[in-house]
Design an enzyme around this catalytic site. Structure first.
Site, PDB file in Angstrom:
ATOM      1  CG  ASN A 208      -6.889  -9.153  -5.896  1.00 16.11           C
ATOM      2  OD1 ASN A 208      -5.619  -8.354  -6.560  1.00 16.11           O
ATOM      3  ND2 ASN A 208      -6.450  -8.670  -4.061  1.00 16.11           N
ATOM      4  CE  LYS A 286     -12.829 -29.967  -2.910  1.00 17.58           C
ATOM      5  NZ  LYS A 286     -13.153 -31.548  -4.218  1.00 17.58           N
ATOM      6  N   PRO A 303      -5.408  -7.179   8.522  1.00 16.17           N
ATOM      7  CG  PRO A 303      -2.833  -8.284   9.035  1.00 16.17           C
ATOM      8  CD  PRO A 303      -4.495  -8.373   8.864  1.00 16.17           C
ATOM      9  CB  ILE A 305       0.337  -4.376   4.996  1.00 14.80           C
ATOM     10  CG1 ILE A 305      -0.380  -5.734   4.927  1.00 14.80           C
ATOM     11  CG2 ILE A 305       2.010  -4.269   5.750  1.00 14.80           C
ATOM     12  CD1 ILE A 305      -0.137  -6.474   4.047  1.00 14.80           C
ATOM     13  CG  PHE A 323      -0.238   2.165  -5.367  1.00 17.51           C
ATOM     14  CD1 PHE A 323       0.945   2.117  -5.042  1.00 17.51           C
ATOM     15  CD2 PHE A 323      -0.497   2.844  -6.803  1.00 17.51           C
ATOM     16  CE1 PHE A 323       2.127   2.538  -5.352  1.00 17.51           C
ATOM     17  CE2 PHE A 323       0.123   2.044  -7.619  1.00 17.51           C
ATOM     18  CZ  PHE A 323       2.163   2.265  -6.812  1.00 17.51           C
ATOM     19  CE  LYS A 337      -8.393   3.702  -0.206  1.00 15.89           C
ATOM     20  NZ  LYS A 337      -8.683   3.196  -0.855  1.00 15.89           N
ATOM     21  CE  LYS A 341      -5.636   2.333   3.025  1.00 16.27           C
ATOM     22  NZ  LYS A 341      -5.240   1.713   3.440  1.00 16.27           N
TER      23      LYS A 341
HETATM   24  O1  C5P Z   1      -7.766   1.033   1.505  1.00 18.66           O
HETATM   25  P1  C5P Z   1      -7.717   0.565  -0.044  1.00 18.66           P
HETATM   26  O2  C5P Z   1      -7.438  -1.074   0.482  1.00 18.66           O
HETATM   27  O3  C5P Z   1      -8.432   1.254  -0.994  1.00 18.66           O
HETATM   28  O4  C5P Z   1      -5.639   1.333   0.258  1.00 18.66           O
HETATM   29  C1  C5P Z   1      -5.178   0.614  -0.630  1.00 18.66           C
HETATM   30  C2  C5P Z   1      -4.022   1.058   0.311  1.00 18.66           C
HETATM   31  O5  C5P Z   1      -3.451   0.216   1.311  1.00 18.66           O
HETATM   32  C3  C5P Z   1      -3.107   0.078  -1.259  1.00 18.66           C
HETATM   33  O6  C5P Z   1      -2.064   1.126  -0.851  1.00 18.66           O
HETATM   34  C4  C5P Z   1      -2.450  -0.916  -0.248  1.00 18.66           C
HETATM   35  O7  C5P Z   1      -1.037  -1.580  -0.724  1.00 18.66           O
HETATM   36  C5  C5P Z   1      -2.409  -0.785   0.675  1.00 18.66           C
HETATM   37  N1  C5P Z   1      -3.124  -1.607   1.965  1.00 18.66           N
HETATM   38  C6  C5P Z   1      -2.618  -2.765   2.597  1.00 18.66           C
HETATM   39  N2  C5P Z   1      -3.348  -3.376   3.533  1.00 18.66           N
HETATM   40  C7  C5P Z   1      -4.286  -3.433   3.510  1.00 18.66           C
HETATM   41  C8  C5P Z   1      -5.290  -2.719   2.609  1.00 18.66           C
HETATM   42  C9  C5P Z   1      -4.695  -2.024   1.255  1.00 18.66           C
HETATM   43  O8  C5P Z   1      -0.899  -2.349   2.879  1.00 18.66           O
HETATM   44  N3  C5P Z   1      -5.503  -4.583   3.684  1.00 18.66           N
END
Ligand code: C5P
Length: 397
Positions: A208, A286, A303, A305, A323, A337, A341
């Site tokens: 990304n 490849k 996962p 995190i 974030f 969110k 979370k």
């Molecule tokens: O669900 P979303 O990707 O919008 O959430 C963003 C937040 O979750 C950020 O703080 C990002 O670092 C964290 N995140 C994470 N592991 C993931 C997806 C997002 O820690 N697999």
């Protein structure tokens, strides 16, 4: 932070010694006093005159100089500093330090001191990778010696790999962090940053646009307030600051493992743009273009995190910050969110194209906490980082 701080700078022998001249300027610009020591090897690459002209004082170089001993003995020289920095630190000087040799002024100062020491190593790749050097580094780390770098890159000797002296701004950051005695002193903060790369095959991956700029800025400001920062970063384009422990990962799964391995921490900030999905059964070869048509990729969810750490029953950091990069109804989505979370704060921002925030230098964020939302005016990513670091310091006080 560096104003009126006294730094004893030992310039070792190596082609990177010329960068020490710029380092002296940058440190003095920030108000630090630089007491320079030039090793015999260092003097082969930069002259005592340039060093002392830039430092604005005499350069020390000989162990048995009677005038120096009368004016300021080497013990005193090593102890009157707030920090001893060795840049470039050669393999030889590190070997001497690890074994307690004291056969010239630099090694004697390093053995006689009780002042914190920061090394910026620079050497040929093979010398860096040699088991003897790696053994010495492990010994020095166990002795509490700090390191900044080396970087990976092209070297003056024509080879490529680890061994390049860290860039001067990185060394300045590391010095700032080593001298910081701010409100986060004694606190350990874990930070994720940058994108992740999810492999499709050995040469292709899903990524990304995250540059890692905001995460690097937060790490720098946390360290400047005295925190011990563990910086877990995906393959970002903006380099990590000096003065933090850097753990490099590629995939979301590696990032989770690194985070779990780095805990416990007082606070954890998740600024990484983690890929939501990974490719199931990434090919070890490849994938070839051919008669079989286009490959069908199957995805599995990565996962989360942030959610994993937020839900920890034992050892959860006291403060967990996530974030939320949104393109519409920023506050609504970010508030949801935060609840979903299970984190304490969400730093929400509008990354829709028109804002120019993603990949840009500015950010406009809303901090969402248990007490409600707080809109911060649009400001540089560095200012956002500073404000967030100050808020973290207040929350952990
Ligand atoms: O669900 P979303 O990707 O919008 O959430 C963003 C937040 O979750 C950020 O703080 C990002 O670092 C964290 N995140 C994470 N592991 C993931 C997806 C997002 O820690 N697999």
């Amino acid at each position: 932070m560096l104003a009126s701080r006294r730094i004893l700078l030992i310039v070792g022998g190596g082609i990177a010694a010329y960068k020490a001249l710029d380092l002296i300027r940058r440190l003095r610009e920030r108000g630090a006093e630089v007491v320079p020591v030039l090793t015999r090897g260092g003097a082969e690459f930069v002259t005592p005159l340039s060093v002392s002209a830039l430092a604005g004082r005499k350069v020390f170089s000989d162990l048995f100089d009677l005038t120096d001993e009368a004016e300021m003995g080497h013990i005193e020289l090593s102890r009157s500093a707030d920090l001893i920095v060795v840049a470039p630190a050669t393999a030889d000087l590190m070997a001497k330090m690890a074994h307690g040799h004291a056969d010239d002024l630099a090694s004697t100062l390093l053995l006689a001191t009780d002042t914190p020491v920061l090394l910026a190593p620079a050497m040929n790749v093979r010398m860096w990778q040699h088991p003897a050097t790696q053994r010495n580094i492990a010994t020095l780390k166990a002795d509490g010696i700090g390191f900044v770098g080396p970087d990976v890159g092209d070297m003056a000797c024509g080879e490529h790999g680890p061994g390049r002296l860290a860039e001067v701004p990185q060394i300045v950051d590391a010095i700032g962090a080593a001298l910081a005695d701010g409100p986060l002193a004694g606190r350990r903060v874990l930070l994720t940053s940058g994108p992740t790369h999810e492999p499709i095959d050995p040469v292709r991956y899903i990524a990304n646009r995250s540059s890692g700029a905001q995460g690097a800025a937060i790490a720098r400001e946390l360290a400047a307030l005295g925190a011990e920062v563990v910086f877990v970063t995906g393959p970002a384009t903006v380099p990590p600051p000096g003065g933090v422990e850097v753990i490099r990962v590629e995939t979301a799964q590696e990032m989770l493992a690194a985070v779990e391995g780095a805990l416990p921490a007082d606070a954890a900030i998740f600024a990484a743009a983690v890929a939501d999905w990974r490719v199931v059964g990434a090919s070890t070869r490849k994938i070839k273009k051919g008669a079989g048509g286009t490959p069908a990729l199957e995805f599995a969810e990565n996962p989360d995190i942030l959610a994993t750490v937020s839900a920890m029953e034992a050892g959860r950091p006291r403060l967990v910050v996530g974030f939320a990069a949104e393109t519409c109804d920023v506050i609504g989505h970010a508030t949801a969110k935060r609840a979903r979370k299970g984190c304490d704060w969400i730093v929400a921002n509008d990354v829709s194209h028109a804002t120019g925030i993603m990949g840009g230098t500015e950010n406009a964020v809303t901090l969402i906490t248990g007490d409600g939302e707080e809109e911060w005016p649009r400001m540089g990513k560095r200012e956002v980082a500073r404000k967030l670091a100050e808020r973290v310091a207040r929350a952990l006080a």
